[in-house]
Scaffold this active site. Structure first.
Site, PDB file in Angstrom:
ATOM      1  N   ASP A 294      -6.271   0.929   1.142  1.00 23.94           N
ATOM      2  CA  ASP A 294      -6.344   1.253   2.567  1.00 23.94           C
ATOM      3  C   ASP A 294      -7.700   0.819   3.106  1.00 23.94           C
ATOM      4  OD1 ASP A 294      -8.109   3.096   1.551  1.00 23.94           O
ATOM      5  OD2 ASP A 294      -7.239   4.815   2.608  1.00 23.94           O
TER       6      ASP A 294
ATOM      7  N   LYS B  39       0.831  -1.206   0.000  1.00 19.73           N
ATOM      8  CA  LYS B  39       0.000   0.000   0.000  1.00 19.73           C
ATOM      9  C   LYS B  39       0.864   1.253   0.000  1.00 19.73           C
ATOM     10  CE  LYS B  39      -1.530   2.102   3.540  1.00 19.73           C
ATOM     11  NZ  LYS B  39      -2.177   2.524   4.809  1.00 19.73           N
TER      12      LYS B  39
END
Length: 386
Positions: free
Chosen positions: A272, A254
């Site tokens: 997320d 991420k």
């Protein structure tokens, strides 16, 4: 007068038949007169037949002998009409017997109309479990286009000036808000502007700066560790490859995609908590693992859309499609969302749930892009300003 005498003679004859010769002549004369009167009355029978029932009764009382032929002709006239009427009844009853057929035809359109919403609903995701792959791709891309119109100024909501600041800020954003990170990093970068400076920093001093972000001890270890790795392995420069970024302490896929997409312009999907929640609500995927979500969603879009898609989804999750109480009544993509109704659907009540610039409130960045300010957004206040 002759009709009265005929009726009188007829009554005496029926009683005993005692007639004189004169009476016989009189009777014969009366009979002739009655015959003549019957002939004259004959044309009146047709007229009487055309008159109402009351007129027929009156004619029958005046001419008793004429009632018999009339009675015989009446059935003759009624029977054909009755026979003709019979087929008419059958004909009229025929549609009644065929009535079930039209009723079935009426029911069929009802079933068809009931199924009409189901067909478009699949393309609009009212029943995404029956959605084809092609329909899913079209719906997902349409949602992204709609969000691009709602958030044309979408951008990473972390303040940064270079790749080093971005990677550190992204690591610090775990388990906290971008606003809190943006309020904390100015003091950090003012004291440790380069990887070399942060790599040689006193951990206790760094911890004190990072305390407002939460989990400050673990985050201090990560940012000092990745700074040392940058100095030792990459000459103090942030690498621009995924396989290199994920080797840095505290950096996962991420964080790596945030850096690649926003600091190097290389497409990537940022999975997320907001992204995970929304793509599952929209039934883009049922996966729960971030890597599998990334792969599933990435397959729905061209690679060039990945970075902006991440911004659109995350911005929508922060402003409208909240975790606990989404503002469904104020959602611009409600017709495309299979989870519509999970939150507040009343438009007025939903408006009160909006956040940041959608509610006229400050954003998360202390130094937002000019496009955001032009769209009515407001800069966030610094730490301790309220």
């Amino acid at each position: 007068m002759s009709a009265e005498r005929d009726s009188a003679v007829g009554e005496q004859g029926s009683d005993g038949g005692r007639k004189t010769a004169g009476a016989a002549r009189t009777a014969a004369a009366g009979t002739g007169a009655s015959a003549a009167s019957a002939k004259k009355a004959a044309p009146s029978k047709k007229a009487a037949a055309r008159k109402p029932a009351a007129a027929k009764k009156a004619a029958a009382e005046k001419t008793p002998g004429a009632t018999k032929p009339a009675a015989k002709k009446a059935p003759a006239k009624k029977t054909p009409s009755a026979k003709k009427a019979a087929p008419a009844k059958k004909a009229s009853s025929a549609p009644l017997r065929k009535a079930p057929a039209p009723r079935k035809q009426v029911v069929a359109p009802k079933k068809a109309t009931a199924s009409v919403p189901a067909a478009p609903a699949k393309t609009v995701a009212a029943h995404p479990q029956g959605e084809s792959r092609t329909a899913l791709v079209r719906r997902a891309r349409r949602i992204n286009r709609e969000l691009a119109e709602v958030y044309p100024y979408a951008h990473p909501e972390l303040d940064f000036e270079n790749p080093f600041q971005l990677v550190v800020a992204t690591v610090l954003s775990a388990q906290t808000t971008d606003l809190r990170v943006n309020q904390t990093t100015p003091a950090l970068f003012a004291k440790y502007p380069t990887p070399e400076d942060l790599a040689a920093a006193n951990p206790e001093e760094v911890e004190e700066i990072l305390r407002p972000t939460g989990f400050f001890r673990a985050k201090t270890k990560s940012v000092i560790g990745l700074s040392k790795a940058l100095v030792e392995q990459f000459g103090g420069e942030v690498p621009g490859r995924l396989e290199d970024l994920v080797k840095l302490p505290g950096v996962g896929r991420k964080t790596a995609f945030v850096v690649l997409g926003n600091a190097f312009g290389r497409p990537g999907i940022t999975v997320d908590t907001h992204f995970q929640r929304l793509v599952r609500r929209w039934k883009w995927t049922d996966e729960t693992d971030p890597d599998k979500i990334e792969a599933a969603v990435g397959a729905l879009f061209p690679k060039s859309d990945w970075t902006d898609l991440s911004h659109h989804v995350i911005w929508h999750g922060r402003r409208i499609c909240h975790a606990r109480k989404p503002a469904c009544g104020a959602c611009p993509i409600a017709p495309l969302c299979p989870a519509y109704g999970e939150g507040e659907t009343d438009p007025e009540k939903a408006k009160k749930l909006l956040k940041y610039e959608k509610a006229g409130q400050p954003g998360q960045r202390l130094r937002p892009p000019q496009a955001y300010l032009d769209a009515g957004g407001r800069a966030a206040p610094p730490l301790g300003a309220g």
